[in-house]
Design a protein around this motif. Structure first.
Motif, PDB file in Angstrom:
ATOM      1  N   SER A  81      93.375  25.051  60.636  1.00  0.00           N
ATOM      2  CA  SER A  81      92.305  25.984  60.332  1.00  0.00           C
ATOM      3  C   SER A  81      91.034  25.519  61.033  1.00  0.00           C
ATOM      4  O   SER A  81      90.824  24.318  61.211  1.00  0.00           O
ATOM      5  CB  SER A  81      92.061  26.043  58.822  1.00  0.00           C
ATOM      6  N   SER A  82      90.209  26.461  61.423  1.00  0.00           N
ATOM      7  CA  SER A  82      88.944  26.092  62.064  1.00  0.00           C
ATOM      8  C   SER A  82      87.796  26.071  61.059  1.00  0.00           C
ATOM      9  O   SER A  82      86.643  25.908  61.441  1.00  0.00           O
ATOM     10  CB  SER A  82      88.632  27.060  63.210  1.00  0.00           C
ATOM     11  N   GLU A  83      88.107  26.257  59.792  1.00  0.00           N
ATOM     12  CA  GLU A  83      87.066  26.220  58.775  1.00  0.00           C
ATOM     13  C   GLU A  83      86.525  24.810  58.655  1.00  0.00           C
ATOM     14  O   GLU A  83      87.254  23.846  58.787  1.00  0.00           O
ATOM     15  CB  GLU A  83      87.605  26.690  57.428  1.00  0.00           C
TER      16      GLU A  83
END
Length: 127
Positions: A81-83
């Motif tokens: 995830s790029s969160e």
């Protein structure tokens, strides 16, 4: 408009043309267009030189980028995830002044000094 696609000169021309058109006046036809520049640029570049550059970049990106294995307090998820989050920190005025002096002494920007420090930190944690 994002600042990366324009500068002060370009914005003045754009606004001037926009105001002229908004006032109902005709804009003069363009003597040269971007496609003319692109044709000129392609004609001036040496084909062999460009092929060498292209071959370099294609070989530079043949391998997949390595995963940076930082020590964490939780397991890495199966689906990346790029969160992210934010970490707020304050530094003393002395440290800030020292960083600015390093930047001045090395002829770089404060951003460059901090980026270098971040890279050293990543190297120390990941080897």
């Amino acid at each position: 408009m994002h600042h990366i696609v324009s500068d002060g000169v370009s914005m003045n021309i754009l606004l001037s043309d926009y105001m002229t058109a908004y006032a109902g006046a005709e804009l003069p036809p363009l003597r040269i267009q971007y496609k003319d520049y692109a044709v000129w640029q392609q004609g001036t570049l040496e084909a062999e030189r460009m092929e060498a550059h292209e071959a370099y970049w294609l070989s530079a990106f043949t391998e997949e980028a390595p995963v940076l294995e930082l020590p964490t307090d939780h397991t890495r998820p199966a689906v990346p995830s790029s969160e992210g989050g934010r970490v707020h920190a304050e530094i003393s005025a002395d440290v800030a002044e020292g960083l600015k002096k390093v930047a001045t002494k090395t002829g770089s920007t404060l951003y460059m000094v901090l980026l270098a420090a971040y890279n050293v930190w990543l190297h120390k944690y990941t080897g």
